[in-house]
Design a protein around this motif. Sequence first.
Motif, PDB file in Angstrom:
ATOM      1  N   ALA A  58       0.847  -1.203   0.000  1.00 17.30           N
ATOM      2  CA  ALA A  58       0.000   0.000   0.000  1.00 17.30           C
ATOM      3  C   ALA A  58       0.878   1.247   0.000  1.00 17.30           C
ATOM      4  O   ALA A  58       0.615   2.203  -0.741  1.00 17.30           O
ATOM      5  N   GLY A  59       1.924   1.226   0.809  1.00 14.50           N
ATOM      6  CA  GLY A  59       2.842   2.367   0.861  1.00 14.50           C
ATOM      7  C   GLY A  59       3.492   2.615  -0.486  1.00 14.50           C
ATOM      8  O   GLY A  59       3.566   3.754  -0.956  1.00 14.50           O
ATOM      9  N   LEU A  60       3.934   1.545  -1.125  1.00 13.23           N
ATOM     10  CA  LEU A  60       4.577   1.693  -2.441  1.00 13.23           C
ATOM     11  C   LEU A  60       3.604   2.271  -3.462  1.00 13.23           C
ATOM     12  O   LEU A  60       3.944   3.179  -4.224  1.00 13.23           O
ATOM     13  N   LEU A  61       2.362   1.758  -3.460  1.00 12.01           N
ATOM     14  CA  LEU A  61       1.358   2.267  -4.407  1.00 12.01           C
ATOM     15  C   LEU A  61       1.147   3.759  -4.197  1.00 12.01           C
ATOM     16  O   LEU A  61       1.072   4.530  -5.150  1.00 12.01           O
ATOM     17  N   LEU A 100      -6.859   3.142  -5.909  1.00 11.36           N
ATOM     18  CA  LEU A 100      -7.691   3.500  -4.757  1.00 11.36           C
ATOM     19  C   LEU A 100      -8.269   2.253  -4.118  1.00 11.36           C
ATOM     20  O   LEU A 100      -8.223   2.066  -2.899  1.00 11.36           O
ATOM     21  N   LEU A 101      -8.755   1.354  -4.971  1.00 11.40           N
ATOM     22  CA  LEU A 101      -9.350   0.110  -4.489  1.00 11.40           C
ATOM     23  C   LEU A 101      -8.302  -0.758  -3.789  1.00 11.40           C
ATOM     24  O   LEU A 101      -8.511  -1.234  -2.667  1.00 11.40           O
ATOM     25  N   ALA A 102      -7.146  -0.928  -4.432  1.00 15.40           N
ATOM     26  CA  ALA A 102      -6.106  -1.794  -3.868  1.00 15.40           C
ATOM     27  C   ALA A 102      -5.586  -1.225  -2.543  1.00 15.40           C
ATOM     28  O   ALA A 102      -5.509  -1.944  -1.536  1.00 15.40           O
ATOM     29  N   THR A 103      -5.259   0.073  -2.548  1.00 10.99           N
ATOM     30  CA  THR A 103      -4.738   0.680  -1.322  1.00 10.99           C
ATOM     31  C   THR A 103      -5.781   0.630  -0.224  1.00 10.99           C
ATOM     32  O   THR A 103      -5.472   0.358   0.940  1.00 10.99           O
ATOM     33  N   GLY A 104      -7.049   0.893  -0.612  1.00  9.68           N
ATOM     34  CA  GLY A 104      -8.139   0.835   0.359  1.00  9.68           C
ATOM     35  C   GLY A 104      -8.256  -0.549   0.969  1.00  9.68           C
ATOM     36  O   GLY A 104      -8.284  -0.704   2.185  1.00  9.68           O
ATOM     37  N   LEU A 105      -8.276  -1.574   0.119  1.00 14.58           N
ATOM     38  CA  LEU A 105      -8.386  -2.955   0.607  1.00 14.58           C
ATOM     39  C   LEU A 105      -7.232  -3.298   1.539  1.00 14.58           C
ATOM     40  O   LEU A 105      -7.425  -3.820   2.639  1.00 14.58           O
ATOM     41  N   LEU A 106      -6.022  -3.000   1.088  1.00 19.73           N
ATOM     42  CA  LEU A 106      -4.834  -3.394   1.847  1.00 19.73           C
ATOM     43  C   LEU A 106      -4.757  -2.661   3.186  1.00 19.73           C
ATOM     44  O   LEU A 106      -4.546  -3.275   4.235  1.00 19.73           O
ATOM     45  N   THR A 107      -4.949  -1.331   3.140  1.00 23.84           N
ATOM     46  CA  THR A 107      -4.832  -0.556   4.373  1.00 23.84           C
ATOM     47  C   THR A 107      -6.011  -0.816   5.294  1.00 23.84           C
ATOM     48  O   THR A 107      -5.852  -1.025   6.498  1.00 23.84           O
ATOM     49  N   ILE A 145       5.289   0.863   8.559  1.00 25.41           N
ATOM     50  CA  ILE A 145       5.594  -0.188   7.582  1.00 25.41           C
ATOM     51  C   ILE A 145       5.401   0.360   6.164  1.00 25.41           C
ATOM     52  O   ILE A 145       6.277   0.246   5.308  1.00 25.41           O
ATOM     53  N   GLY A 146       4.249   1.007   5.931  1.00 24.72           N
ATOM     54  CA  GLY A 146       3.939   1.522   4.603  1.00 24.72           C
ATOM     55  C   GLY A 146       4.917   2.581   4.143  1.00 24.72           C
ATOM     56  O   GLY A 146       5.256   2.667   2.967  1.00 24.72           O
ATOM     57  N   LEU A 147       5.382   3.393   5.077  1.00 19.44           N
ATOM     58  CA  LEU A 147       6.290   4.481   4.718  1.00 19.44           C
ATOM     59  C   LEU A 147       7.698   3.964   4.448  1.00 19.44           C
ATOM     60  O   LEU A 147       8.335   4.342   3.466  1.00 19.44           O
TER      61      LEU A 147
END
Lengths: 345, 337
Positions: A78-81, A248-255, A268-270
């Motif tokens: 999510a951080g990378l995205l 948006l969907l992927a980051t939303g799901l993951l986070t 972790i994400g940062l």
Amino acid sequence: MSRSLSHSTLLIVTLTILVAILLVANLFVGSVAIPVQEVFNVLTGQECARESWRYIILESRIPQAVTALLAGCSLAVAGLLLQTTFNNPLAGPSILGIDTGASLGVAVVMLAGGAMVVGSGVSAFLATIVGAFVGASAVMAVILFFSTFVRNNLMLLIIGMMVGYLTSSLISLLNFFASADQVHAYTMWGMGNLSSVSLQQLPVYSVTAVCGLVIAFLLSKPLNAMLLGTRYAENLGVNISMTRNLLLLATGLLTATTTAFCGPVTFIGLSVPHIARLLLNSSNHNTLLPVTMLCGGVVLLLCNIISVLPGDNGIIPINAVTPLIGAPVIIYVIVNQKKISYFNG
Amino acid sequence: MIPTPVISAQHLDIGYRTGGEGVKCVHRNLDIALYAGELTCLLGANGAGKSTLLRTLSGSQPSLSGDVWVNGTLLKGMSRHNLSRTIGVVLTDKTAIGGLTVREVVALGRQPHTGFFGRLSAHDKVVVDQSLEACGIADKQLRYMASLSDGERQKVMIAKALAQECPIVLLDEPTAFLDIVSRIEVMSLLHRIAVEHQRAILLSTHDIEQALVLSDRLWLLSRENGLVTGVTEDLILSGGFNNLFPHTEIHFDPLHGSYYPTVQRRKTVVVECVDETLLHWTVNMLNRNGYGVSFDSETSAMPVLRVVNKQSLVWKDAGCEVALHSFDELSQFLRER
């Protein structure tokens, strides 16, 4: 080209082995001391000296280790995205207020949603996930909206932080009007806890996390084009709005799922995408995505082992451990940014 | 034979839609024709609308009215995929590619031709090799973008556009921020690509000097006169440049292909000089010091400056002669008068 490919292959293999080792190591350590031989016995399905040990290993340590792995992978990716989407190496779910958004969603469910307390049933539990997802996506959508006309990345980060503060103030407000029990449950959740996913809940978490990761991997071609900026990417045939929606969907799901289950896990994400880039020496998502994902797993599994080191004295909250690894990495990257190639555009 | 333009438009209005019904029109009634095998330079003052025109032609911004035709197809009707194989761009946007190698960036240009995961076929790799070769950066292909100079980076972006295999390449100020050597290298490279690869290349630039040397055709864009186009030499000789920057403080010198500040003529002096280079720089110094120059030696009322060589200059005024031995002395002399 082939040299860098073999370097990345070697790295991916090494990290995979490291993940496997740490995953197993997580089964051997915990707040309850269980002899190594007994852990082996339980894992190989043999007789175990105490039934409680078998229960601890199967019902607590296995789900916790898998959760640590999935949460690490999810947050890192999510951080990378986010860093690629916003063209900013210092973006991350915590900094942009996305996990605060997820927290707000959870707070609405837990504090304003009547008598429901997290873990008190599958429906309450699903409500928490949905709440977190809606909250995280809403914040991300707000930031994406601002990003369409705020071109300055630093300003965008500050907008993200402001949105985070606004969200936090709403959470405080909800806390103010909630009952003492609700506040207690919410506070416990907020400390970050990798042990809150039960064996029964694990499949739900695994499926959503894997969905998010799969979407991220499917986006590696447009993500590489996005490194050039949106106008270049558009010229290369990338459908920007669709890519952004999928991100948006992927980051939303993951986070959101990770935050809903484990609480807001910071750093972790940062920091993990930076660890991955430094190890890999490349920003190419074809290799950076898997390396980031595996690094995230390694780091959070390691953090989880550290968090149970006090043994009988209890567990250190995971958010007390992650900054120990994350913050020095970010400071290192900022201090050395002139020497680090991916920082110099 | 009349060549067919690869991009053409008649009565094109360009500008922005500012939400709702608001329209900010930058230019009206532009007639456009861009030809293959030619380097075309778009010149104009800041704010003349060069970037808006380039964005309109690249399809990233709709025109306010009028249609753009690309190789006989309507631009706004082209699919995203088709467009990405037809028009390549080089922009001044901020990128985050420091951690990619030169080869990886050029390979990004293959994206319109590759499949879902962007895997490069043998043919794609050949095209990448050829593009690197054509731009003279094949030996740097494993270097990180972050380690390149500005000029080298620009060549990589041009190689990327080349790898895209588009018949049309639009570049927004590709020589901005470059030193003179890189500017000439980049412009020569673009001209060579246009001719050898039969591409239609349009670039906006402030570098009039290089544009006049290497551009086959010029587009002069100004708020006052709209778009004036033509073959470079035609435009210079027909005085097209006088209207590009409508200020009285500067004027275009067609002999030297450059703009000069208009001299505030306080005095006039007659110059006698045989050598052209010597004459040019003598006039340069006189103009800078507020002297207009005449070559009519019959007018006795004016002072005369006779330049034999750069160590021997003679100033004659009302019967008295002053011998000067360098331009340094002439400069002192002019300032003291």
